[in-house]
Write a protein that holds these residues in place. Structure first.
Motif, PDB file in Angstrom:
ATOM      1  N   GLN A 187      20.773  39.343 -25.208  1.00 38.53           N
ATOM      2  CA  GLN A 187      21.950  39.592 -25.249  1.00 38.53           C
ATOM      3  C   GLN A 187      22.750  38.811 -23.905  1.00 38.53           C
ATOM      4  O   GLN A 187      23.725  38.061 -24.054  1.00 38.53           O
ATOM      5  CB  GLN A 187      22.430  41.068 -24.856  1.00 38.53           C
ATOM      6  N   ALA A 188      21.676  38.451 -22.876  1.00 39.59           N
ATOM      7  CA  ALA A 188      22.051  37.480 -21.842  1.00 39.59           C
ATOM      8  C   ALA A 188      21.994  36.075 -22.377  1.00 39.59           C
ATOM      9  O   ALA A 188      23.079  35.325 -22.113  1.00 39.59           O
ATOM     10  CB  ALA A 188      20.977  37.721 -20.784  1.00 39.59           C
ATOM     11  N   LEU A 189      21.341  35.700 -23.306  1.00 34.56           N
ATOM     12  CA  LEU A 189      21.311  34.417 -23.998  1.00 34.56           C
ATOM     13  C   LEU A 189      22.765  34.059 -24.674  1.00 34.56           C
ATOM     14  O   LEU A 189      23.390  33.068 -24.556  1.00 34.56           O
ATOM     15  CB  LEU A 189      20.196  34.110 -25.007  1.00 34.56           C
ATOM     16  N   ALA A 190      22.932  35.117 -25.539  1.00 32.30           N
ATOM     17  CA  ALA A 190      24.475  35.111 -26.258  1.00 32.30           C
ATOM     18  C   ALA A 190      25.407  35.067 -25.348  1.00 32.30           C
ATOM     19  O   ALA A 190      26.569  34.350 -25.790  1.00 32.30           O
ATOM     20  CB  ALA A 190      24.379  36.391 -27.015  1.00 32.30           C
ATOM     21  N   HIS A 191      25.585  35.860 -24.150  1.00 35.39           N
ATOM     22  CA  HIS A 191      26.354  35.775 -23.182  1.00 35.39           C
ATOM     23  C   HIS A 191      26.730  34.362 -22.772  1.00 35.39           C
ATOM     24  O   HIS A 191      27.887  33.841 -22.832  1.00 35.39           O
ATOM     25  CB  HIS A 191      26.407  36.703 -22.346  1.00 35.39           C
ATOM     26  N   PHE A 192      25.700  33.819 -22.373  1.00 35.30           N
ATOM     27  CA  PHE A 192      25.543  32.397 -22.059  1.00 35.30           C
ATOM     28  C   PHE A 192      26.176  31.258 -22.977  1.00 35.30           C
ATOM     29  O   PHE A 192      27.189  30.624 -22.648  1.00 35.30           O
ATOM     30  CB  PHE A 192      24.306  32.051 -21.493  1.00 35.30           C
ATOM     31  N   ILE A 193      25.733  31.522 -24.121  1.00 29.25           N
ATOM     32  CA  ILE A 193      26.324  30.342 -25.322  1.00 29.25           C
ATOM     33  C   ILE A 193      27.584  30.708 -25.587  1.00 29.25           C
ATOM     34  O   ILE A 193      28.301  29.952 -25.397  1.00 29.25           O
ATOM     35  CB  ILE A 193      25.620  30.739 -26.820  1.00 29.25           C
ATOM     36  N   ASP A 194      28.270  31.882 -25.540  1.00 26.93           N
ATOM     37  CA  ASP A 194      29.604  32.185 -25.723  1.00 26.93           C
ATOM     38  C   ASP A 194      30.433  31.874 -24.546  1.00 26.93           C
ATOM     39  O   ASP A 194      31.397  31.139 -24.643  1.00 26.93           O
ATOM     40  CB  ASP A 194      29.816  33.609 -26.022  1.00 26.93           C
TER      41      ASP A 194
END
Ligand code: FAD
Ligand code: DLZ
Length: 510
Positions: A237-244
């Motif tokens: 989720q942290a990765l997705a947050h960063f990408i977005d």
């Protein structure tokens, strides 16, 4: 016969090679929170919370998946205070055919584990860590016969090997290998930095926070406001947050620093990648996908991939090719002790105060703070490499010897004589002024060099250049600095060196 499988605190993935071909019915997994690993350096309290909580969550997941797990929770009175002691007790009980583990990331522990078979009188199988894109041998093969090792060329090999950001003709996407020149904008508050990704502590994490607060009181930092992910699911989720939210601006503001923002557009993923909660290749693929669908520009995505595929793999290769001697290097002959304000943040230098304070609160500071503020100061002041390395190993949630040591001893301190970097990252206050708004709020004046209130980085910079003439004057990338120094009037030079000597004499008061 059964095997005993040791999984270390930074190997928290079911894909770890130690589990390849394992037998859920007979084999036993061992995981242990032990005194020796928790205490070999002054680990930040948040790093301890992160690792112990992530280890507990991972062990629970393994049990739910049907594995037999022996898990030792930390207690100061535990009978077994080292990993070897825990493994020895489990081996006595299980009488396994052999012990299996994945190679660990620190020479210190690797040297110990490599000797276990003697004491335990059992074979110990140490498997390669397949989470890395290059094997140790790949790196050695690449390095062999090269006069100079430069990250850029190794990085290109890694791009070719993985096909990341490569077009069908084998050329780099966008036409360039490297968009470093587009990574240097100053940040003036716009666009707004994204909100930090947060996971509120669950019962397990809260239990570990209480444990750390009770038993690790003298360790650096605070557990307050702990919000790191402690499971693979949350790390994703942290990765997705960063990408977005952050990746689109990551490239532009990669080298920026702010008086008001701790995290800016950085990923804050290194604690997860290094402990096994996130896979480095998956992270790179998520970033490149964002470019292919037009969600992030090439300078951001390439800049990000370069850090993981390039720098992260490169420093690991350097570490394993040169340890244990690498840790002893001190080619600039530094002798000064680390000032106490590295532990307190109590300094009038605003940039240093901000970087150390963020480190204390968050177990995090971003790359440019580590390199160009706390690192640059240590380089200019001639701090002993082993003391500054020990500081960096302690204070960050992502710190492990294999990645910390080359970054600090090689990249920052140039203590390896330029093996890792072609020139020292020495800079005056002007660099910090260009990349941040710290100087506007500083006690010192960045536009002055010799006066009482002059920015210490300015005179210390010239002192560094002057005292290391024999080391650097012939380096083509440093020749302009020496020309600039030599052009200055003798009185000016004397005033700068006097000011620097005074600063060094009073270093604890800065
Ligand atoms: P971002 O800036 O968003 O970068 C993305 C990712 O690239 C990081 O998560 C990390 O995995 C990787 N990365 C970036 N730069 C490097 C690098 N130079 N070496 C290896 N990986 C890199 N990184 C650590 O993981 N552990 C350390 O102990 C560590 N010590 C450092 C000490 C110094 C003096 C310096 C200059 C750098 C150090 N780094 C270390 C590298 C880098 O600063 C951190 O990886 C980065 O700040 C982590 O934050 P992030 O995830 O927001 O990274
Ligand atoms: C960093 C760390 C800490 C703080 N504690 C433990 C621990 O209790 N048990 C464990 O298995 N590993 C721990 N680690 C990680 C190791 O010290 C070491 O840094 C890595 O395993 C190196 O790859």
């Amino acid at each position: 016969m059964a095997n005993l499988i040791l999984i270390l605190g930074d190997q928290l993935t079911p894909d770890i090679s130690a589990l390849d071909d394992a037998d859920k019915q007979h084999d036993r997994i061992v995981m242990a929170e032990v005194h020796d690993e928790a205490s070999y350096t002054n680990h930040h309290k948040k790093k301890l919370v992160l690792l112990f909580s992530a280890m507990r969550h991972f062990a629970k997941q393994l049990e739910e998946d049907g594995w037999q797990v022996h898990y030792q929770r930390y207690h100061p009175d535990n009978e077994h205070r080292s990993l070897e002691a825990v493994v020895a007790a489990q081996a006595k009980d299980l009488k396994p055919e052999r012990i299996i583990t994945t190679e660990c990331g620190e020479w210190r522990l690797h040297a110990q584990i490599s000797e276990w078979h003697k004491e335990l009188d059992l074979p110990v199988e140490i498997r390669p860590d397949t989470r890395f894109i290059a094997t140790k041998q790949d790196f050695q093969d690449w390095a062999e016969g090269r006069k100079q090792l430069r990250m850029e060329y190794f990085y290109r090999e890694m791009r070719r090997k993985t096909g990341l950001l490569m077009d069908p003709d084998g050329k780099p996407e966008g036409g360039e290998w490297n968009y470093d020149a587009d990574n240097r904008r100053k940040w003036t508050g716009k666009p707004a930095a994204p909100a930090t990704f947060r996971v509120e502590p669950d019962d397990t994490t809260q239990e570990v926070i209480d444990l750390v607060n009770e038993h690790f009181t003298d360790h650096f930092g605070t557990t307050d406001n702990f919000h790191f992910a402690v499971t693979a699911e949350d790390a994703n989720q942290a990765l997705a947050h960063f990408i977005d939210y952050a990746l689109p601006c990551f490239g532009d503001f990669q080298d920026a620093m702010s008086d008001h923002e701790d995290w800016l557009f950085h990923a804050i993923l290194s604690p997860y990648i290094n402990s096994g909660l996130l896979d480095p290749l998956t992270v790179c693929e998520a970033a490149t996908q964002a470019w292919y669908v037009g969600q992030a520009p090439i300078n951001a995505v390439e800049g990000f991939v370069r850090q993981i595929l390039g720098w992260r793999e490169f420093v690991r290769g350097i570490y394993w090719m040169n340890m244990p001697g690498y840790a002893e290097e001190n080619r600039l002959g530094n002798t000064r002790s680390l000032p106490w304000f590295y532990w307190t943040g109590d300094t009038k230098m605003r940039c240093m105060h901000k970087a150390i304070d963020s480190t204390r609160r968050n177990a995090y500071a971003h790359h440019i703070q580590r390199l160009m503020v706390t690192g640059n100061f240590a380089l200019l002041a001639g701090i002993k490499p082993e003391e500054i390395c020990d500081w960096y190993l302690g204070v960050y949630a992502d710190a492990y010897d294999w990645v910390e040591l080359p970054n600090v001893l090689g990249m920052v301190m140039h203590a390896d004589g330029g093996y890792l970097g072609s020139k020292p990252y020495a800079a005056s206050g002007k660099y910090i002024q260009r990349q941040s708004d710290h100087c506007a709020n500083c006690h010192y004046n960045v536009n002055k060099s010799t006066e009482e209130d002059a920015c210490p980085f300015n005179a210390l910079y010239w002192h560094f250049i002057d005292r290391h003439r024999d080391d650097f004057a012939k380096n083509p990338r440093m020749s302009m600095m020496y020309r600039n120094w030599d052009k200055q009037k003798p009185e000016r030079k004397e005033a700068l060196l006097n000011r620097a000597n005074k600063l060094l004499d009073q270093i604890e008061q800065l």
